[in-house]
Design an enzyme around this catalytic site. Structure first.
Site, PDB file in Angstrom:
ATOM      1  N   GLU A 118       0.915  -1.040   0.179  1.00 33.81           N
ATOM      2  CA  GLU A 118       0.018  -0.057  -0.104  1.00 33.81           C
ATOM      3  C   GLU A 118       1.015   1.120   0.026  1.00 33.81           C
ATOM      4  O   GLU A 118       1.840   1.324   0.967  1.00 33.81           O
ATOM      5  CB  GLU A 118      -0.487   0.029   1.346  1.00 33.81           C
ATOM      6  CG  GLU A 118      -2.214  -0.111   1.199  1.00 33.81           C
ATOM      7  CD  GLU A 118      -2.870  -0.158   2.833  1.00 33.81           C
ATOM      8  OE1 GLU A 118      -3.249   0.841   2.938  1.00 33.81           O
ATOM      9  OE2 GLU A 118      -2.528  -0.979   3.443  1.00 33.81           O
TER      10      GLU A 118
ATOM     11  N   ARG B  53       4.305 -12.888   9.989  1.00 34.42           N
ATOM     12  CA  ARG B  53       4.889 -11.952   9.573  1.00 34.42           C
ATOM     13  C   ARG B  53       6.632 -12.109  10.155  1.00 34.42           C
ATOM     14  O   ARG B  53       6.440 -12.676  11.205  1.00 34.42           O
ATOM     15  CB  ARG B  53       4.233 -10.699  10.487  1.00 34.42           C
ATOM     16  CG  ARG B  53       3.172 -10.034   9.890  1.00 34.42           C
ATOM     17  CD  ARG B  53       2.591  -9.161  10.635  1.00 34.42           C
ATOM     18  NE  ARG B  53       1.522  -8.383   9.842  1.00 34.42           N
ATOM     19  CZ  ARG B  53       1.745  -7.211   9.171  1.00 34.42           C
ATOM     20  NH1 ARG B  53       3.040  -6.594   9.323  1.00 34.42           N
ATOM     21  NH2 ARG B  53       0.840  -6.938   8.310  1.00 34.42           N
TER      22      ARG B  53
ATOM     23  N   LYS C 162       3.966   0.501   9.580  1.00 35.08           N
ATOM     24  CA  LYS C 162       4.116   1.849   9.057  1.00 35.08           C
ATOM     25  C   LYS C 162       3.525   3.032  10.026  1.00 35.08           C
ATOM     26  O   LYS C 162       3.944   4.197   9.808  1.00 35.08           O
ATOM     27  CB  LYS C 162       3.561   1.896   7.573  1.00 35.08           C
ATOM     28  CG  LYS C 162       4.296   1.249   6.534  1.00 35.08           C
ATOM     29  CD  LYS C 162       3.583   1.450   5.299  1.00 35.08           C
ATOM     30  CE  LYS C 162       2.619   0.212   5.109  1.00 35.08           C
ATOM     31  NZ  LYS C 162       2.032  -0.203   3.746  1.00 35.08           N
TER      32      LYS C 162
HETATM   33  P1  ATP Z   1       2.323  -2.210   8.301  1.00 32.32           P
HETATM   34  O1  ATP Z   1       1.491  -3.004   9.178  1.00 32.32           O
HETATM   35  O2  ATP Z   1       3.449  -2.018   8.488  1.00 32.32           O
HETATM   36  O3  ATP Z   1       1.442  -0.893   7.775  1.00 32.32           O
HETATM   37  P2  ATP Z   1       1.078  -3.491   5.892  1.00 32.32           P
HETATM   38  O4  ATP Z   1       0.903  -5.295   5.833  1.00 32.32           O
HETATM   39  O5  ATP Z   1      -0.154  -2.778   6.173  1.00 32.32           O
HETATM   40  O6  ATP Z   1       2.143  -3.273   7.010  1.00 32.32           O
HETATM   41  P3  ATP Z   1       1.456  -3.261   3.038  1.00 32.32           P
HETATM   42  O7  ATP Z   1       1.783  -2.217   2.289  1.00 32.32           O
HETATM   43  O8  ATP Z   1      -0.120  -3.676   3.074  1.00 32.32           O
HETATM   44  O9  ATP Z   1       1.726  -3.114   4.563  1.00 32.32           O
HETATM   45  O10 ATP Z   1       2.285  -4.804   3.023  1.00 32.32           O
HETATM   46  C1  ATP Z   1       2.615  -5.167   1.648  1.00 32.32           C
HETATM   47  C2  ATP Z   1       3.026  -6.614   1.778  1.00 32.32           C
HETATM   48  O11 ATP Z   1       4.016  -6.722   2.759  1.00 32.32           O
HETATM   49  C3  ATP Z   1       1.997  -7.417   2.234  1.00 32.32           C
HETATM   50  O12 ATP Z   1       1.792  -8.647   1.578  1.00 32.32           O
HETATM   51  C4  ATP Z   1       2.193  -7.675   3.731  1.00 32.32           C
HETATM   52  O13 ATP Z   1       1.431  -8.886   4.219  1.00 32.32           O
HETATM   53  C5  ATP Z   1       3.503  -8.035   3.759  1.00 32.32           C
HETATM   54  N1  ATP Z   1       4.262  -7.341   5.001  1.00 32.32           N
HETATM   55  C6  ATP Z   1       3.949  -6.208   5.587  1.00 32.32           C
HETATM   56  N2  ATP Z   1       4.572  -6.286   6.902  1.00 32.32           N
HETATM   57  C7  ATP Z   1       5.329  -7.603   6.869  1.00 32.32           C
HETATM   58  C8  ATP Z   1       6.110  -8.476   7.806  1.00 32.32           C
HETATM   59  N3  ATP Z   1       6.211  -7.933   9.079  1.00 32.32           N
HETATM   60  N4  ATP Z   1       6.514  -9.441   7.412  1.00 32.32           N
HETATM   61  C9  ATP Z   1       6.079 -10.176   6.273  1.00 32.32           C
HETATM   62  N5  ATP Z   1       5.457  -9.526   5.521  1.00 32.32           N
HETATM   63  C10 ATP Z   1       4.982  -8.183   5.757  1.00 32.32           C
HETATM   64 MG    MG Z   2      -1.903  -2.882   4.901  1.00 36.11          MG
END
Ligand code: ATP
Ligand code: MG
Length: 577
Positions: free
Chosen positions: A39, A282, A292
């Site tokens: 995102e 994760r 984020k």
């Molecule tokens: P955050 O909680 O930091 O905002 P998010 O999952 O909302 O993370 P996205 O931009 O939606 O952030 O994530 C893009 C991809 O990265 C998604 O497929 C998500 O599952 C993966 N991802 C995010 N954080 C992790 C993590 N700590 N370990 C593995 N994969 C991750």
């Molecule tokens: Mg997300």
């Protein structure tokens, strides 16, 4: 590259095994296509790197392809700054996407798919407010109630949805909802929202759309139209998988002729696939926050110097810190991919960093906390250069000539008047080896008005110099130095962990992660470095002998005014407390 970077156990994790099994039965014609779907609402962090390495790695392992897709369905929080940074970070990590897409490129397709669901009686326009929807939803133990708008006719639903799209209604006035089962044990299936009205300018589509699709709906359709075969996501989406499958089953995209043309316009080749969602745990590290939202708050509150502050777990921060991308890849390869949530010690990552840098960083000498050492038995004008190997184990790094003269800088803590127990370096009357030079004996010190030692005076034993009979004479300590006359003044930034506790997310004692910031996590010192160190190119990592690895700052470093960031010390001093 070292072992750590190339050793990729191909059989490895359970996801690779699923792919192997799928290929064995000819699923997707043996094709493998993955995607990394960030995102664009912040910078990428180490957790994202796990997902990037996994998605691009699986594709590479099986001769498949991996797309980069901006999951930009939430316009209020998105920004092109992030869109650009994310691309730079993925490339920096060492990966190149097959093609770049935006979920917003599929808004037309998503809209047509929604009309199909309406026509098939699988979706309805609901006039309940957000609060009412919540009220009707029920709880984990109680079923929900049907919306009073659930039985609208297909014609009325189509008319209202088209008017939602035309911008006739206010934000939040209506939603499009899937018609599934308000009594489902899985709350995600209780007539979930598919579309909401949001009159917000979108970073990619501008003001074209007053309605935006919800993540769950947009994600599965985006996967399918891109021909994704394995849709890898983190465990929190496990309960969403039935909805992912429901949408794709209802839509049966390959049977929708109306999306062929919009697919072409969105730059999509090939027919849609029927992707499989697979969840994994994760990646988490101790002494780190990895959301984020929290990272954004650290930036906004000025607790760090920006998204690329070298203390940040963002890829931009780690890059500025001097962490090699190969070390990050090796780290996640080693950590493995499972369905068990766990927290990995940050020191494991630092171990990977040291391993890559030990093999790749040229050696230089620098003094961070300088004390003057004068060799009194050399002439005032004495000057020479001494040849040093650039790497102790790898002759390919070649040699350099280091200027040497009568006055040197040494580290203040390499000299003690009253030495601590076990100290083997310089003391009054004692001897130490000056690296690459020979053995000096301390004869005298000079002091300032407060009695503090300002200068150590020594004599050099000429018989212990290279090529002389006493060259191999043993003394217990060896110290590094730089020639005072030739050394270049440098700014060196010494970084420590950003948090003082292993789990900054733990709020059980009433504190939040912001209360656990390590206020001493950045210290700036004026250092002296040998000329060949000053000449490093930006982003080049050097080992300053005995001190650690240091990277020439990617923004602030210049030959004439060197700026280095400490990447990591030579040993894990942290574990010892
Ligand atoms: P955050 O909680 O930091 O905002 P998010 O999952 O909302 O993370 P996205 O931009 O939606 O952030 O994530 C893009 C991809 O990265 C998604 O497929 C998500 O599952 C993966 N991802 C995010 N954080 C992790 C993590 N700590 N370990 C593995 N994969 C991750
Ligand atoms: Mg997300």
């Amino acid at each position: 590259m070292t072992d750590a970077t190339t050793a990729a156990p191909a059989a490895g994790n359970f996801i690779r095994q699923i792919v192997v099994a799928d290929r064995a039965v000819g699923k997707h014609g043996g094709r493998v296509k993955t995607r990394f779907p960030p995102e664009p609402n912040g910078y990428l962090h180490l957790g994202h790197a796990k997902s990037i390495c996994l998605n691009f790695g699986i594709a590479a392992d099986f001769g498949g392809r991996c797309n980069l897709r901006f999951d930009d369905t939430n316009p209020a929080r998105e920004d092109v700054e992030y869109v650009d940074a994310i691309q730079a970070d993925v490339r920096w990590l060492g990966f190149e996407w097959d093609s770049l897409h935006h979920a917003s490129d599929y808004f037309e397709i998503l809209y047509l798919c929604a009309e199909k669901l309406i026509r098939d009686g699988k979706a309805f326009v609901c006039d309940l407010s957000a609060d009412e929807v919540r009220e009707y939803r029920g709880t984990l133990t109680e079923p929900g109630r049907n919306s009073p708008w659930r039985e609208r006719s297909v014609e009325e639903n189509l008319d209202l949805f088209r008017r939602m799209r035309a911008g006739e209604f206010a934000d939040g006035a209506r939603t499009l909802r899937a018609k599934i089962d308000m009594a489902s044990g899985n709350i995600n299936l209780r007539d979930p929202t598919l579309y909401r009205i949001r009159k917000v300018t979108h970073q990619n589509t501008g003001d074209t759309w007053p309605i935006y699709p919800m993540y769950d709906y947009a994600h599965c359709v985006s996967d399918a139209v891109e021909g994704i075969t394995h849709s890898l996501c983190t465990l929190e989406f496990e309960d969403h998988r039935p909805l992912y499958d429901w949408c794709l089953d209802q839509l049966d995209l390959p049977s929708m002729p109306e999306i062929v043309e919009p697919m072409r316009r969105a730059g999509l080749a090939g027919p849609p696939s029927r992707p499989q969602q697979i969840e994994f745990a994760r990646g988490n590290l101790d002494y780190t926050v990895m959301s984020k939202r929290k990272l954004m708050a650290l930036v906004a509150d000025g607790l760090v110097d920006g998204w690329d502050d070298p203390r940040m777990p963002t890829l931009a921060g780690l890059r500025r810190r001097g962490f090699p991308p190969a070390a990050i890849r090796a780290f996640w390869e080693r950590a493995g991919v499972t369905k068990q949530n766990s927290v990995i010690e940050f020191s494991v990552l630092e171990g990977c960093v040291r391993e890559v840098l030990d093999a790749n960083a040229p050696r230089r000498m620098a003094v961070l906390d300088p004390l003057k050492l004068v060799i009194t038995n050399l002439g005032a004008a004495h000057e020479e250069t001494i040849e040093f190997a650039n790497h102790p184990k790898n002759p390919d790094f070649g040699t350099r000539r280091v200027p040497f003269s009568r006055e040197l800088w040494i580290e203040r803590d390499d000299f003690f008047e009253v030495p601590p127990k076990g100290f083997h370096r310089l003391v009054p009357g004692g001897e130490v080896r000056l690296r690459g030079v020979g053995i000096v004996r301390c004869t005298d010190v000079a002091r300032d008005a407060d009695g503090r030692v300002t200068e150590v005076r020594c004599t050099l034993d000429a018989d212990t110099r290279a090529g002389m009979p006493g060259a191999d004479r043993k003394v217990k300590g060896t110290i590094h130095w730089v020639s005072a006359k030739h050394a270049v003044a440098a700014e060196v930034r010494l970084y420590e962990r950003l948090f003082t506790v292993a789990d900054p997310d733990d709020t059980s004692d009433g504190k939040t992660y912001a209360d656990h910031i390590n206020r001493d996590s950045k210290r700036v010192v004026q250092a002296w470095i040998e000329p060949a160190g000053a000449a490093a190119q930006r982003e080049h990592v050097l080992q300053f002998e005995r001190l650690g690895y240091f990277v020439a700052d990617l923004a602030d470093h210049a030959d004439a005014k060197p700026v280095f960031n400490r990447t990591v010390t030579l040993r894990d001093s942290f574990a010892k407390g």
